[in-house]
Design an enzyme around this catalytic site. Structure first.
Site, short mmCIF file in Angstrom:
data_model
loop_
_atom_site.label_atom_id
_atom_site.label_comp_id
_atom_site.label_asym_id
_atom_site.label_seq_id
_atom_site.Cartn_x
_atom_site.Cartn_y
_atom_site.Cartn_z
N ASP A 28 0.82 -1.21 0.00
CA ASP A 28 0.00 0.00 0.00
C ASP A 28 0.86 1.27 0.00
O ASP A 28 1.95 1.28 0.57
CB ASP A 28 -0.92 -0.01 1.23
CG ASP A 28 -2.07 0.96 1.09
OD1 ASP A 28 -2.39 1.37 -0.05
OD2 ASP A 28 -2.66 1.33 2.12
N GLY A 29 0.33 2.29 -0.64
CA GLY A 29 0.98 3.60 -0.58
C GLY A 29 1.58 4.06 -1.90
O GLY A 29 2.33 5.04 -1.92
N ARG A 32 0.34 7.71 -2.78
CA ARG A 32 0.87 8.71 -1.85
C ARG A 32 2.36 8.91 -2.06
O ARG A 32 2.89 10.01 -1.91
CB ARG A 32 0.57 8.29 -0.40
CG ARG A 32 -0.85 8.63 0.02
CD ARG A 32 -1.21 7.98 1.33
NE ARG A 32 -1.38 6.55 1.16
CZ ARG A 32 -1.29 5.68 2.16
NH1 ARG A 32 -1.00 6.09 3.39
NH2 ARG A 32 -1.48 4.39 1.93
N TRP A 33 3.03 7.84 -2.45
CA TRP A 33 4.47 7.94 -2.76
C TRP A 33 4.68 8.93 -3.91
O TRP A 33 5.56 9.80 -3.84
CB TRP A 33 5.01 6.56 -3.15
CG TRP A 33 6.46 6.53 -3.49
CD1 TRP A 33 7.50 6.28 -2.65
CD2 TRP A 33 7.05 6.76 -4.78
NE1 TRP A 33 8.70 6.35 -3.32
CE2 TRP A 33 8.46 6.64 -4.64
CE3 TRP A 33 6.53 7.06 -6.05
CZ2 TRP A 33 9.34 6.80 -5.70
CZ3 TRP A 33 7.41 7.23 -7.11
CH2 TRP A 33 8.79 7.10 -6.93
N HIS A 45 2.43 3.57 -9.10
CA HIS A 45 2.12 2.16 -9.40
C HIS A 45 3.28 1.51 -10.14
O HIS A 45 3.61 0.34 -9.89
CB HIS A 45 0.85 2.06 -10.23
CG HIS A 45 -0.39 2.43 -9.46
ND1 HIS A 45 -0.68 1.91 -8.22
CD2 HIS A 45 -1.42 3.27 -9.75
CE1 HIS A 45 -1.82 2.41 -7.78
NE2 HIS A 45 -2.29 3.25 -8.69
N SER A 73 -7.66 -5.25 -5.01
CA SER A 73 -8.75 -5.82 -4.20
C SER A 73 -10.07 -5.66 -4.92
O SER A 73 -10.21 -4.82 -5.84
CB SER A 73 -8.80 -5.12 -2.84
OG SER A 73 -9.55 -3.93 -2.93
N LEU A 139 9.70 -21.18 -4.86
CA LEU A 139 8.82 -20.20 -4.21
C LEU A 139 7.40 -20.25 -4.77
O LEU A 139 7.19 -20.26 -5.98
CB LEU A 139 9.40 -18.79 -4.43
CG LEU A 139 8.53 -17.61 -4.00
CD1 LEU A 139 8.32 -17.57 -2.49
CD2 LEU A 139 9.14 -16.28 -4.47
N ARG A 202 -4.73 -1.66 9.08
CA ARG A 202 -5.97 -2.40 8.78
C ARG A 202 -5.64 -3.67 8.01
O ARG A 202 -4.63 -3.76 7.33
CB ARG A 202 -6.87 -1.56 7.86
CG ARG A 202 -7.67 -0.50 8.51
CD ARG A 202 -8.77 -0.04 7.55
NE ARG A 202 -8.20 0.71 6.43
CZ ARG A 202 -7.94 2.00 6.44
NH1 ARG A 202 -8.16 2.70 7.53
NH2 ARG A 202 -7.44 2.59 5.37
#
Ligand code: IPE
Ligand code: MG
Length: 252
Positions: A28-29, A32-33, A45, A73, A139, A202
Site C-alpha cells: 500500500d501507498g 501517496r508515494w 504504481h 482488491s 517459491l 488495517r
C-alpha cells in the site's frame, strides 16, 4: 548489551532472524508515494511493480517458501476507470517482462481472486501464468488480484454446500480443516507474517480467515520505498514476537 541496530525494543538481532513460512504483503501507498514527490499517480504504481520485483528477490534469497501479495482488491473497482486500466496494463506488462525469469527461478504462480469479472484477455493471461508455472517447485507466489476475503469465504461455503447436496460430504464433516481446504489457499500453510506498508493499520479484507494467528507488522513507509533494509526490519520485528496460538507456553 543492547543491540544498536535494533529498530524496536523487541526486535531480534539480524543473525537470529526467523524467516516466515508464508509471508503476506499488502503493498500500500503507491499513490501517496507519487504525490509526496509531486509526480503523477501512475508513476507510483510503476515504482510499486519494481518494489514487488525486489520483494520476490528477497524471498528467494532468504528462503521464504510462500509469498502472497495483495495487488488489486475487489474494492479497488471504486477507483477511476483510467487508474484501474493503468493498473491492469502494468500487470500485463509485468507478465510479459518477467514471466520467463520467474519461470527460470522455479517460481510457481497462482492468482487468487474472482476471475469471471475480468476481461477475457486478462483471464487468458492468468491461465497462461498458472499453467506455465504449474510444475515449478520453488517459491510459491500468490498474487491476490480482484481478491476479497469475505467473497472467498462465501465461495468456499457455496462449494461446501454443493458437495453436501451431491452427497459427497456430510454436514457433520464440515470442520475448520475442510473449510481451509476449500479456500483459494487450500493446501497451503496460513501466513505466519502479514506486512502492510503505507501507514494504515488495517487488514482490509485480505486473507481474513487465514490470518487468524498471523503476526501483523505495519510499516509507515510507502510501498515503492520497500527495499532490503525494510524487508530485514520486518523479519526482525517478526523474530522478536512470540507466537502462542492461544496457549501460554513458550513456542515450540
Ligand atoms: C496500493 O497503493 C496499490 C493498489 C491498491 C493497487 P494505493 O494505490 O492504494 O496508493 P495509496 O494508498 O492511495 O497511496
Ligand atoms: Mg491505498
Amino acid at each position: 548489551m543492547p543491540n544498536p541496530t535494533a529498530t524496536t525494543g523487541s526486535a531480534a538481532p539480524r543473525e537470529k532472524l526467523r524467516v516466515p513460512v508464508h509471508l503476506a504483503v499488502t503493498m500500500d501507498g503507491n499513490r501517496r508515494w507519487a504525490e509526496a514527490r509531486g509526480r503523477p499517480r501512475p508513476e507510483g504504481h510503476r515504482e510499486g511493480i519494481k518494489a514487488l520485483r525486489r520483494l520476490v528477490e528477497y524471498c528467494l534469497r532468504y528462503g521464504v517458501p510462500y509469498l502472497t501479495v495483495f495487488s488489486f482488491s475487489s474494492e479497488n473497482w471504486r477507483r477511476d476507470k483510467s487508474e484501474i486500466e493503468f493498473i491492469f496494463k502494468l500487470m500485463r506488462a509485468f507478465v510479459d517482462s518477467d514471466l520467463e525469469k520467474l519461470k527460470s527461478n522455479n517460481i510457481r504462480i497462482r492468482i487468487l481472486g474472482e476471475r469471471k469479472e475480468l476481461d477475457a484477455g486478462l483471464q487468458k493471461i492468468i491461465a497462461r501464468v498458472e499453467t506455465e508455472t504449474k510444475g515449478n517447485t520453488g517459491l510459491n507466489l500468490n498474487v491476490a488480484f480482484n481478491y476479497g476475503g469475505k467473497a472467498e469465504i462465501a465461495a468456499a461455503a457455496r462449494r461446501i454446500v454443493q458437495f453436501v447436496l451431491e452427497g459427497r460430504i456430510k454436514p457433520e464433516e464440515i470442520d475448520e480443516e475442510l473449510f481451509s481446504r476449500m479456500l483459494l489457499t487450500g493446501g497451503m500453510p496460513d501466513p505466519d507474517l502479514m506486512l502492510r506498508t503505507g501507514g494504515e493499520n488495517r487488514i482490509s479484507n485480505f486473507l481474513i480467515w487465514q490470518s487468524a494467528y498471523s503476526e501483523l507488522v505495519f510499516l509507515d513507509e510507502y510501498w515503492p520505498d520497500f527495499d532490503e533494509s525494510l524487508f530485514l526490519k520486518t523479519l526482525e520485528i517478526f523474530s522478536g514476537r512470540q507466537r502462542r496460538f492461544g496457549g501460554d507456553g513458550p513456542e515450540q
